[in-house]
Design a protein around this motif. Sequence first.
Motif, short mmCIF file in Angstrom:
data_model
loop_
_atom_site.label_atom_id
_atom_site.label_comp_id
_atom_site.label_asym_id
_atom_site.label_seq_id
_atom_site.Cartn_x
_atom_site.Cartn_y
_atom_site.Cartn_z
N MET A 5 -19.33 -14.66 -27.18
CA MET A 5 -18.05 -15.28 -26.12
C MET A 5 -18.13 -16.04 -26.11
N ILE A 6 -16.99 -17.06 -25.91
CA ILE A 6 -16.24 -18.66 -25.95
C ILE A 6 -16.05 -18.97 -25.08
N VAL A 7 -16.62 -19.75 -24.41
CA VAL A 7 -16.15 -20.78 -22.66
C VAL A 7 -15.08 -22.37 -24.10
N THR A 8 -14.32 -22.50 -23.19
CA THR A 8 -13.27 -23.75 -23.41
C THR A 8 -13.66 -24.50 -22.04
N ASP A 9 -12.84 -25.04 -21.49
CA ASP A 9 -12.15 -26.05 -20.49
C ASP A 9 -10.23 -26.28 -20.47
N SER A 10 -9.73 -25.74 -19.55
CA SER A 10 -8.54 -25.91 -19.08
C SER A 10 -7.10 -27.02 -19.60
N THR A 11 -8.20 -28.34 -20.84
CA THR A 11 -7.13 -29.56 -21.32
C THR A 11 -7.73 -28.49 -22.71
N ALA A 12 -7.61 -27.42 -23.42
CA ALA A 12 -7.37 -27.00 -24.44
C ALA A 12 -5.90 -26.23 -24.73
N ASP A 13 -5.49 -26.14 -22.65
CA ASP A 13 -4.11 -25.72 -23.09
C ASP A 13 -3.64 -24.19 -24.15
N ILE A 14 -4.74 -23.60 -23.75
CA ILE A 14 -4.46 -22.02 -24.72
C ILE A 14 -3.27 -21.42 -23.01
N PRO A 15 -2.38 -20.80 -24.08
CA PRO A 15 -1.68 -20.22 -22.91
C PRO A 15 -3.03 -18.78 -22.57
N GLY A 16 -1.99 -18.13 -20.86
CA GLY A 16 -2.91 -17.77 -20.56
C GLY A 16 -3.17 -16.68 -21.03
N GLU A 17 -1.78 -16.05 -21.28
CA GLU A 17 -1.97 -14.72 -21.96
C GLU A 17 -2.68 -14.47 -23.00
N LEU A 18 -2.94 -15.53 -24.29
CA LEU A 18 -3.44 -15.55 -25.04
C LEU A 18 -5.00 -16.06 -24.66
N ALA A 19 -5.84 -16.24 -24.04
CA ALA A 19 -7.37 -16.82 -23.46
C ALA A 19 -7.04 -15.35 -22.69
N LYS A 21 -6.22 -12.13 -23.37
CA LYS A 21 -6.37 -11.01 -24.95
C LYS A 21 -7.20 -11.75 -25.97
N LEU A 22 -8.23 -12.85 -25.66
CA LEU A 22 -8.82 -13.21 -26.99
C LEU A 22 -10.78 -13.52 -25.75
N GLU A 23 -10.33 -13.28 -24.35
CA GLU A 23 -11.35 -13.49 -23.81
C GLU A 23 -12.47 -14.60 -23.87
N ILE A 24 -11.65 -15.67 -23.86
CA ILE A 24 -12.10 -17.00 -24.11
C ILE A 24 -11.86 -17.50 -22.60
N GLN A 25 -12.35 -17.82 -22.01
CA GLN A 25 -13.63 -18.10 -20.62
C GLN A 25 -12.94 -19.66 -20.24
N VAL A 26 -12.48 -19.71 -19.63
CA VAL A 26 -11.57 -21.07 -19.21
C VAL A 26 -12.24 -22.05 -18.11
N VAL A 27 -12.68 -22.96 -17.44
CA VAL A 27 -13.32 -23.44 -16.94
C VAL A 27 -12.32 -25.01 -16.85
N PRO A 28 -11.64 -24.97 -15.44
CA PRO A 28 -10.71 -25.86 -15.00
C PRO A 28 -11.08 -27.11 -14.30
N LEU A 29 -10.26 -27.90 -14.92
CA LEU A 29 -10.96 -29.49 -14.62
C LEU A 29 -9.58 -29.30 -13.37
N LYS A 30 -9.46 -31.26 -12.95
CA LYS A 30 -9.02 -30.62 -11.80
C LYS A 30 -7.26 -32.08 -12.18
#
Length: 285
Positions: A5-19, A21-30
């Motif tokens: 499983m791949i995890v990243t944070d919201s600063t990667a700016d990956i479009p939501g639908e792509l994340a 689709k690829l089951e990328i877990q995105v942890v948000p900054l504030k």
Amino acid sequence: MSKVMIVTDSTADIPGELAEKLEIQVVPLKVHFGEEAYEDGVDLSPEEFYKKLNSESVMPSTSQPTPNQFEEVYQKLHKEHAPDIISIHLSSKLSGTFQSAYIAQQTLGESVSLEVIDSKRASYAIGVIVVEAAQMAQQGNPKEEIMARINKMLEDTNVFFMVDTLEYLQKNGRIGKASALVGSLLKIKPILSLNAEGEVYPFEKVRGNKKAVQRILAEFTKLYNAKPLHVGISHSEAEKEAREFMDTMREQFDIRQEVITNIGPVIGAHVGPGTLSIAVTPVER
């Protein structure tokens, strides 16, 4: 069945639908406007952010996720998938996000199979690496092969970006070695990049957008001539320019995968509106 499983944070700016689709877990900054706090991409979209940025008198600030937030994500993934986890994050020179993820890794110890990586990059320059890794994970590649590919991309991925003003980088303390440019930008378009340590630096100064685009294209030609590429362009309220740049890239390079995406609230708070960022990595398929 166990998988990576791949995890990243919201600063990667990956479009939501792509994340998704690829089951990328995105942890948000504030992002913070005074006393108000918003989770990046969760309760404040890029469009809402730039509208607020233009109407507010206060300069926004940002904050990273806590180690506990990362720990909860890692434990949940481990429990639900029993996977290996690879967590790829914003440059440690620009944020404490990587440090929070690393602390969570140390807390969990050997109870979770986890690799935490400092991408030394920002915005979709992280995204190109994360997306390639997630595609390999979905294809069933083992962690060792994905890690080898990530390490190669960390060597080969380059990003250049152009900002309308250095005000945001300066006031938020992320200007790095580009500080030498402050006060000298009359009719000058700075091309910025991130060095090997993940710190902002001035790549070159040119006169005007057209020459800046030509200079970036020339550098990409030198770096990637005849190689198949994954190209990601992220922008803050500059979609027309982003699409024109991608059209030009498509004419000159062998692009196998392309993404145009918005620069989200957290990165946007540091670069401001009118920013264009171009990230490129060679692909192996």
